[in-house]
Design a protein around this motif. Structure first.
Motif, mmCIF file in Angstrom:
data_model
loop_
_atom_site.group_PDB
_atom_site.id
_atom_site.type_symbol
_atom_site.label_atom_id
_atom_site.label_comp_id
_atom_site.label_asym_id
_atom_site.label_seq_id
_atom_site.Cartn_x
_atom_site.Cartn_y
_atom_site.Cartn_z
ATOM 1 N N GLU A 239 -53.860 35.247 75.822
ATOM 2 C CA GLU A 239 -53.923 34.182 74.827
ATOM 3 C C GLU A 239 -53.103 32.984 75.278
ATOM 4 O O GLU A 239 -53.472 31.838 75.041
ATOM 5 C CB GLU A 239 -53.420 34.692 73.476
ATOM 6 C CG GLU A 239 -54.327 35.751 72.848
ATOM 7 C CD GLU A 239 -53.855 36.162 71.476
ATOM 8 O OE1 GLU A 239 -52.822 35.614 71.016
ATOM 9 O OE2 GLU A 239 -54.507 37.016 70.852
ATOM 10 N N ASN A 240 -51.975 33.235 75.898
ATOM 11 C CA ASN A 240 -51.148 32.152 76.440
ATOM 12 C C ASN A 240 -50.217 32.738 77.490
ATOM 13 O O ASN A 240 -50.042 33.958 77.571
ATOM 14 C CB ASN A 240 -50.344 31.447 75.338
ATOM 15 C CG ASN A 240 -49.442 32.409 74.588
ATOM 16 O OD1 ASN A 240 -48.441 32.884 75.128
ATOM 17 N ND2 ASN A 240 -49.785 32.708 73.335
ATOM 18 N N ILE A 241 -49.638 31.850 78.286
ATOM 19 C CA ILE A 241 -48.700 32.265 79.324
ATOM 20 C C ILE A 241 -47.586 31.234 79.400
ATOM 21 O O ILE A 241 -47.851 30.026 79.345
ATOM 22 C CB ILE A 241 -49.401 32.410 80.690
ATOM 23 C CG1 ILE A 241 -48.455 32.999 81.736
ATOM 24 C CG2 ILE A 241 -49.968 31.108 81.166
ATOM 25 C CD1 ILE A 241 -49.142 33.374 83.036
ATOM 26 N N PRO A 242 -46.338 31.652 79.464
ATOM 27 C CA PRO A 242 -45.233 30.700 79.579
ATOM 28 C C PRO A 242 -45.233 30.037 80.949
ATOM 29 O O PRO A 242 -44.654 30.552 81.908
ATOM 30 C CB PRO A 242 -43.986 31.563 79.348
ATOM 31 C CG PRO A 242 -44.403 32.957 79.715
ATOM 32 C CD PRO A 242 -45.860 33.053 79.373
ATOM 33 N N TYR A 243 -45.917 28.877 81.060
ATOM 34 C CA TYR A 243 -46.114 28.258 82.369
ATOM 35 C C TYR A 243 -44.802 27.835 83.009
ATOM 36 O O TYR A 243 -44.690 27.770 84.233
ATOM 37 C CB TYR A 243 -47.050 27.051 82.240
ATOM 38 C CG TYR A 243 -46.474 25.880 81.493
ATOM 39 C CD1 TYR A 243 -45.852 24.838 82.168
ATOM 40 C CD2 TYR A 243 -46.553 25.796 80.111
ATOM 41 C CE1 TYR A 243 -45.315 23.767 81.498
ATOM 42 C CE2 TYR A 243 -46.023 24.728 79.428
ATOM 43 C CZ TYR A 243 -45.409 23.714 80.121
ATOM 44 O OH TYR A 243 -44.866 22.653 79.437
ATOM 45 N N LYS A 244 -43.780 27.526 82.206
ATOM 46 C CA LYS A 244 -42.490 27.148 82.782
ATOM 47 C C LYS A 244 -41.812 28.340 83.440
ATOM 48 O O LYS A 244 -41.083 28.196 84.411
ATOM 49 C CB LYS A 244 -41.589 26.558 81.700
ATOM 50 C CG LYS A 244 -42.049 25.204 81.188
ATOM 51 C CD LYS A 244 -41.086 24.641 80.166
ATOM 52 C CE LYS A 244 -41.545 23.273 79.676
ATOM 53 N NZ LYS A 244 -40.622 22.718 78.671
ATOM 54 N N GLU A 245 -42.068 29.535 82.907
ATOM 55 C CA GLU A 245 -41.454 30.741 83.465
ATOM 56 C C GLU A 245 -42.114 31.135 84.778
ATOM 57 O O GLU A 245 -41.437 31.521 85.736
ATOM 58 C CB GLU A 245 -41.551 31.885 82.456
ATOM 59 C CG GLU A 245 -41.015 33.210 82.970
ATOM 60 C CD GLU A 245 -41.190 34.336 81.957
ATOM 61 O OE1 GLU A 245 -41.005 35.507 82.345
ATOM 62 O OE2 GLU A 245 -41.510 34.036 80.783
ATOM 63 N N TYR A 246 -43.441 31.035 84.836
ATOM 64 C CA TYR A 246 -44.162 31.484 86.024
ATOM 65 C C TYR A 246 -44.505 30.349 86.993
ATOM 66 O O TYR A 246 -44.896 30.604 88.128
ATOM 67 C CB TYR A 246 -45.445 32.208 85.613
ATOM 68 C CG TYR A 246 -45.188 33.579 85.040
ATOM 69 C CD1 TYR A 246 -44.957 34.672 85.862
ATOM 70 C CD2 TYR A 246 -45.160 33.782 83.663
ATOM 71 C CE1 TYR A 246 -44.717 35.926 85.336
ATOM 72 C CE2 TYR A 246 -44.918 35.039 83.126
ATOM 73 C CZ TYR A 246 -44.699 36.111 83.960
ATOM 74 O OH TYR A 246 -44.448 37.348 83.446
ATOM 75 N N SER A 247 -44.390 29.106 86.572
ATOM 76 C CA SER A 247 -44.660 27.949 87.439
ATOM 77 C C SER A 247 -46.055 28.016 88.065
ATOM 78 O O SER A 247 -46.237 27.756 89.253
ATOM 79 C CB SER A 247 -43.599 27.845 88.543
ATOM 80 O OG SER A 247 -42.324 27.691 87.990
ATOM 81 N N ILE A 248 -47.022 28.407 87.263
ATOM 82 C CA ILE A 248 -48.412 28.434 87.717
ATOM 83 C C ILE A 248 -49.266 27.697 86.699
ATOM 84 O O ILE A 248 -48.837 27.470 85.561
ATOM 85 C CB ILE A 248 -48.939 29.878 87.901
ATOM 86 C CG1 ILE A 248 -48.891 30.630 86.558
ATOM 87 C CG2 ILE A 248 -48.148 30.621 88.964
ATOM 88 C CD1 ILE A 248 -49.484 32.019 86.620
ATOM 89 N N HIS A 249 -50.462 27.330 87.114
ATOM 90 C CA HIS A 249 -51.400 26.688 86.190
ATOM 91 C C HIS A 249 -52.380 27.748 85.697
ATOM 92 O O HIS A 249 -53.033 28.423 86.494
ATOM 93 C CB HIS A 249 -52.159 25.566 86.890
ATOM 94 C CG HIS A 249 -52.995 24.745 85.948
ATOM 95 N ND1 HIS A 249 -52.559 23.553 85.424
ATOM 96 C CD2 HIS A 249 -54.230 24.966 85.422
ATOM 97 C CE1 HIS A 249 -53.493 23.067 84.625
ATOM 98 N NE2 HIS A 249 -54.516 23.904 84.608
#
Length: 334
Positions: free
Chosen positions: A150-160
């Protein structure tokens, strides 16, 4: 440009840009008017614009103040109209920023970069691979495609993150598949093995159909589907079940004792496998002599690919040809 064309362009621009243009127009207009009304107090147009911006944003330094009744009336109009516009603009920009961050986390934003690696599927293998890339290849650009998150913490994983099915053209377009350099397709752990292989092959076909030059790595669980994965366009096939079975076998029958967590897998996770052409200075040399030279570089020569056949730990006296490829293991470096 006609008035009709201008308004068509204006209303097609993003909301925050329209608001910025409107606010700028009002500030310049009021600045010119106040300069015309009170040229003694506002000797230049820039002074008038400065006053309009400070007044409209309700900062109010007080360095310029209208002294005539008509000038003060325009000041009141500026506070009512311009102040509301500035406040609305700031609120819109803030809301747009929050919405953009939410859209990034939910995988709704198209990726516009180039030379990136696309991961199809979110699972424990993908997480570990991303961690390794971030540690040893921090400049790598990674795009994740998955339909279950549903969502992903992009700041944590640094991916798009791109939300959607990795076998659908529209999803792959949002991942900018045409500009990607590689794609890694992992098996869906929630499916049965045969279904997971079929889904991986379908994604391989879709990716190859949209980018003929991309390098595709596909994970296949059953031996029967390996041929189909090759036909679909996979450049490299990872047979994870065979690999894990081999590890289990060696762990079961190995001799000696190794301290906890100091296993073959943990050691390999810090190593990089490379397949390179035979350097000119090593052509005609034996495998044994080449092994010593790679050891001097703190690298391990595992084997050789000769005439399309891979040989691990070949005879020491085997002579290397220019057409051969060397299989080398070296430490990952940041």
């Amino acid at each position: 440009m006609s008035i009709h064309t201008f308004f068509q362009w204006y209303f097609r621009t993003p909301v925050f840009l329209r608001l910025l243009l409107t606010v700028s127009f009002f500030m310049i207009l009021f600045g010119m008017i106040i300069h015309w009304i009170e040229p003694e107090v506002f000797p230049t147009i820039f002074d008038g614009i400065w006053w309009a911006i400070i007044t409209g944003s309700t900062v109010g330094y007080g360095d310029f103040v209208p002294v005539t009744i008509i000038g003060r009336i325009f000041g009141i109009l500026l506070i009512i109209a311009g102040g509301g516009l500035v406040t609305f603009y700031m609120a819109t920009v803030s809301a747009s920023t929050v919405k953009y961050e939410n859209d990034l986390s939910e995988g709704k934003v198209e990726y516009r970069g180039t030379g990136h690696v696309i991961f199809i599927g979110w699972n424990e293998r993908t997480k570990q691979l991303i961690d390794m890339i971030r540690e040893f290849a921090p400049d790598e650009k990674v795009v994740l495609v998955d339909s279950t998150l549903e969502n992903i913490p992009y700041k944590e994983y640094s991916i798009h993150y791109v939300q959607g099915n990795g076998s659908e053209d529209e999803t792959l377009k949002r991942a900018n598949i045409n500009q990607a350099r590689a794609a890694i397709i992992t098996s869906d752990p929630s499916m049965k093995e045969r279904q997971a292989d079929q889904a991986s092959i379908l994604a391989t076909v879709a990716i190859r159909g949209m980018n003929a030059d991309i390098f595709i790595i596909t994970e296949i669980l059953t031996k029967e589907q390996i041929t189909n994965a090759k036909r679909a366009g996979a450049n490299s096939i990872i047979r994870s079940n065979d690999f894990m079975s081999t590890l289990f076998f060696h762990e079961l029958y190995r001799k000696g004792h190794i301290k906890p967590f100091d296993t073959l897998v943990s050691q390999l996770s810090t190593q990089q496998y490379k397949q390179i052409e035979v350097p000119d200075e090593l052509v005609g040399e034996t495998f044994q002599s080449c092994s010593f030279k790679f050891m001097e570089q703190e690298e391990l020569l595992l084997g050789i690919e000769k005439a399309g056949e891979i040989k691990i730990n070949p005879p020491a006296k085997l002579t290397l040809d220019k057409s051969d490829h060397l299989l080398v293991l070296s430490a990952l470096r940041q």
